[in-house]
Design a protein around this motif. Structure first.
Motif, PDB file in Angstrom:
ATOM      1  N   PRO A 221       0.825  -1.218  -0.116  1.00 43.01           N
ATOM      2  CA  PRO A 221       0.051   0.128   0.036  1.00 43.01           C
ATOM      3  C   PRO A 221       1.002   1.283   0.038  1.00 43.01           C
ATOM      4  CG  PRO A 221       0.041  -0.807   2.144  1.00 43.01           C
ATOM      5  CD  PRO A 221       0.776  -1.917   1.266  1.00 43.01           C
ATOM      6  N   THR A 222       1.571   1.555  -1.154  1.00 42.96           N
ATOM      7  CA  THR A 222       2.436   2.608  -1.205  1.00 42.96           C
ATOM      8  C   THR A 222       1.653   3.839  -1.462  1.00 42.96           C
ATOM      9  OG1 THR A 222       3.057   2.205  -3.291  1.00 42.96           O
ATOM     10  CG2 THR A 222       4.530   1.219  -1.793  1.00 42.96           C
ATOM     11  N   ASP A 223       0.443   3.903  -2.138  1.00 39.27           N
ATOM     12  CA  ASP A 223      -0.386   5.210  -2.575  1.00 39.27           C
ATOM     13  C   ASP A 223      -1.272   5.629  -1.173  1.00 39.27           C
ATOM     14  OD1 ASP A 223      -2.632   6.897  -3.345  1.00 39.27           O
ATOM     15  OD2 ASP A 223      -2.931   5.654  -5.032  1.00 39.27           O
ATOM     16  N   PRO A 224      -1.192   6.925  -1.045  1.00 37.32           N
ATOM     17  CA  PRO A 224      -1.562   7.280   0.494  1.00 37.32           C
ATOM     18  C   PRO A 224      -2.976   7.008   0.497  1.00 37.32           C
ATOM     19  CG  PRO A 224       0.082   8.876  -0.632  1.00 37.32           C
ATOM     20  CD  PRO A 224      -0.116   7.799  -1.365  1.00 37.32           C
ATOM     21  N   GLN A 225      -3.695   6.891  -0.596  1.00 40.61           N
ATOM     22  CA  GLN A 225      -5.016   6.741  -0.545  1.00 40.61           C
ATOM     23  C   GLN A 225      -5.435   5.298  -0.319  1.00 40.61           C
ATOM     24  OE1 GLN A 225      -7.588   9.113  -1.161  1.00 40.61           O
ATOM     25  NE2 GLN A 225      -9.005   7.488  -0.559  1.00 40.61           N
ATOM     26  N   THR A 226      -4.536   4.413  -0.431  1.00 39.54           N
ATOM     27  CA  THR A 226      -5.049   2.834  -0.094  1.00 39.54           C
ATOM     28  C   THR A 226      -5.277   2.684   1.652  1.00 39.54           C
ATOM     29  OG1 THR A 226      -3.442   2.148  -1.855  1.00 39.54           O
ATOM     30  CG2 THR A 226      -4.100   0.527  -0.021  1.00 39.54           C
ATOM     31  N   PRO A 227      -4.720   3.252   2.491  1.00 32.28           N
ATOM     32  CA  PRO A 227      -4.653   2.897   4.040  1.00 32.28           C
ATOM     33  C   PRO A 227      -6.180   3.659   4.264  1.00 32.28           C
ATOM     34  CG  PRO A 227      -2.555   3.788   3.822  1.00 32.28           C
ATOM     35  CD  PRO A 227      -3.137   4.144   2.363  1.00 32.28           C
ATOM     36  N   GLN A 228      -6.664   4.848   3.644  1.00 27.47           N
ATOM     37  CA  GLN A 228      -7.940   5.335   3.845  1.00 27.47           C
ATOM     38  C   GLN A 228      -9.075   4.469   3.272  1.00 27.47           C
ATOM     39  OE1 GLN A 228      -7.972   9.621   2.716  1.00 27.47           O
ATOM     40  NE2 GLN A 228      -5.755   9.602   2.459  1.00 27.47           N
ATOM     41  N   ASP A 229      -9.008   3.981   2.108  1.00 21.55           N
ATOM     42  CA  ASP A 229      -9.874   3.035   1.517  1.00 21.55           C
ATOM     43  C   ASP A 229      -9.684   1.743   2.219  1.00 21.55           C
ATOM     44  OD1 ASP A 229     -10.012   4.922  -0.627  1.00 21.55           O
ATOM     45  OD2 ASP A 229      -8.848   3.767  -2.236  1.00 21.55           O
ATOM     46  N   PHE A 230      -8.764   1.341   2.766  1.00 24.08           N
ATOM     47  CA  PHE A 230      -8.766   0.167   3.581  1.00 24.08           C
ATOM     48  C   PHE A 230      -9.870   0.067   4.735  1.00 24.08           C
ATOM     49  CE2 PHE A 230      -6.259  -2.583   6.583  1.00 24.08           C
ATOM     50  CZ  PHE A 230      -7.168  -3.781   6.814  1.00 24.08           C
ATOM     51  N   ALA A 231      -9.554   1.584   5.426  1.00 29.09           N
ATOM     52  CA  ALA A 231     -10.088   1.822   6.854  1.00 29.09           C
ATOM     53  C   ALA A 231     -11.636   1.773   6.425  1.00 29.09           C
ATOM     54  CB  ALA A 231      -9.649   3.240   7.243  1.00 29.09           C
ATOM     55  N   ALA A 232     -12.051   2.695   5.283  1.00 26.42           N
ATOM     56  CA  ALA A 232     -13.432   2.671   5.008  1.00 26.42           C
ATOM     57  C   ALA A 232     -14.190   1.187   4.581  1.00 26.42           C
ATOM     58  CB  ALA A 232     -13.727   3.578   3.863  1.00 26.42           C
ATOM     59  N   TRP A 233     -13.181   0.570   3.901  1.00 26.70           N
ATOM     60  CA  TRP A 233     -13.429  -1.019   3.806  1.00 26.70           C
ATOM     61  C   TRP A 233     -13.995  -1.798   4.938  1.00 26.70           C
ATOM     62  CZ3 TRP A 233     -11.605  -5.961   4.776  1.00 26.70           C
ATOM     63  CH2 TRP A 233     -11.968  -6.758   4.236  1.00 26.70           C
ATOM     64  N   ARG A 234     -12.967  -1.730   6.076  1.00 22.41           N
ATOM     65  CA  ARG A 234     -13.033  -2.429   7.293  1.00 22.41           C
ATOM     66  C   ARG A 234     -14.572  -1.847   8.084  1.00 22.41           C
ATOM     67  NH1 ARG A 234      -7.518  -3.382  10.362  1.00 22.41           N
ATOM     68  NH2 ARG A 234      -8.882  -5.445  11.019  1.00 22.41           N
ATOM     69  N   ALA A 235     -14.604  -0.628   7.878  1.00 24.74           N
ATOM     70  CA  ALA A 235     -15.718  -0.056   8.690  1.00 24.74           C
ATOM     71  C   ALA A 235     -17.158  -0.644   7.859  1.00 24.74           C
ATOM     72  CB  ALA A 235     -15.901   1.417   8.508  1.00 24.74           C
ATOM     73  N   ARG A 236     -17.138  -0.674   6.813  1.00 27.39           N
ATOM     74  CA  ARG A 236     -18.496  -1.384   6.173  1.00 27.39           C
ATOM     75  C   ARG A 236     -18.599  -2.674   6.139  1.00 27.39           C
ATOM     76  NH1 ARG A 236     -16.180   1.684   1.642  1.00 27.39           N
ATOM     77  NH2 ARG A 236     -15.210  -0.290   0.512  1.00 27.39           N
ATOM     78  N   ASN A 237     -17.518  -3.424   6.276  1.00 29.11           N
ATOM     79  CA  ASN A 237     -17.556  -4.832   6.433  1.00 29.11           C
ATOM     80  C   ASN A 237     -17.111  -5.468   7.766  1.00 29.11           C
ATOM     81  OD1 ASN A 237     -17.585  -5.971   3.419  1.00 29.11           O
ATOM     82  ND2 ASN A 237     -16.306  -4.198   3.516  1.00 29.11           N
ATOM     83  N   GLY A 238     -17.265  -4.437   8.735  1.00 26.13           N
ATOM     84  CA  GLY A 238     -16.967  -5.125  10.201  1.00 26.13           C
ATOM     85  C   GLY A 238     -15.890  -5.882  10.263  1.00 26.13           C
ATOM     86  N   ARG A 239     -14.744  -5.506   9.606  1.00 25.01           N
ATOM     87  CA  ARG A 239     -13.571  -6.207   9.937  1.00 25.01           C
ATOM     88  C   ARG A 239     -12.514  -5.582  10.780  1.00 25.01           C
ATOM     89  NH1 ARG A 239     -12.647 -10.091   5.705  1.00 25.01           N
ATOM     90  NH2 ARG A 239     -10.871 -10.316   6.984  1.00 25.01           N
TER      91      ARG A 239
END
Length: 239
Positions: A221-239
């Protein structure tokens, strides 16, 4: 013997041997995978438990008669009766599958006693029956001859080599469709925590790739956007 916490055991049941191999590689541990062992059934569950070991040496004909099984202290029989519930019986058969390490009756007894699984770098006899039992079991290939033909059971619960991997009693054994890996006991908790998080991220990556996203900047995850997208994905999926 078994000291594996419920939390660590449950986390390891959700991760793969591949993910654990990467976490161990980061720590300089490169030979923890037990080589050339395969699950007896593709439907068997993930195997997690602490290692309880049995070591075989080459058989000597005058010592390995069928009468030895009458001895209740025979190491193979003792291992089957003493392997703790929740542990994994790991057998060092010197990578020799020309004679069986055990058969269906002994593996069934392990299952009835609550053992979490069984591994040999040799072979099992009655392999089709073992595959139907449901207990996680891994071997090199089926082998009909009795263990006495080539294997002399010599020691239980000492350090062994299994499929070129070092196994110490109490190490944590993880087995899945890719094979079996040995986690040193002292780092089992941290490996479980790290790989649990790694698995969540890899599931996110797989989801993104399935939607057409490039792996560049995503994995790693070298793109700065990736950690933000991952955090949003975790919130949506309860992970």
């Amino acid at each position: 013997m078994t000291k594996l916490s419920t939390a660590t055991r449950n986390k390891l049941k959700t991760v793969s041997t591949a993910t654990v191999a990467t976490a161990l590689f980061k720590r300089g541990l490169r030979i923890q995978c037990i080589q050339n062992v395969h699950p007896l059934s593709p439907q068997q569950p993930t195997m997690v438990g602490e290692a309880f070991t049995l070591r075989y040496i080459p058989a000597r004909e005058d010592l390995n008669t069928i009468e030895v099984f009458k001895d209740r202290g025979h190491p193979q029989r003792k291992a089957v009766e003493e392997c703790p519930p929740g542990a994994v019986l790991v057998m060092d058969s010197r990578k020799d599958a020309r004679a069986a390490s055990a058969g269906a009756i002994l593996v069934s007894r392990l299952q009835q006693r609550g053992v979490a699984g069984v591994v040999t770098d040799g072979g099992f006899r009655d392999s089709a029956e073992i595959a139907k039992l449901g207990i996680p079991a891994f071997h090199q290939r089926p082998s009909a001859p009795t263990n006495l033909t080539l294997h002399h059971a010599i020691e239980i619960n000492g350090p062994i080599a299994c499929g070129d991997a070092p196994v110490f009693p109490g190490d944590v054994i993880l087995g899945d469709s890719d094979g079996v890996i040995v986690i040193p006991a002292g780092i089992a908790d941290e490996i479980a925590d790290e790989t649990f998080e790694m698995t969540a991220f890899e599931d996110f990556v797989a989801d993104q790739v399935a939607q057409g996203r490039s792996i560049l900047g995503l994995y790693p995850p070298t793109d700065p956007q990736t950690p933000q997208d991952f955090a949003a994905w975790r919130a949506r999926n309860g992970r």
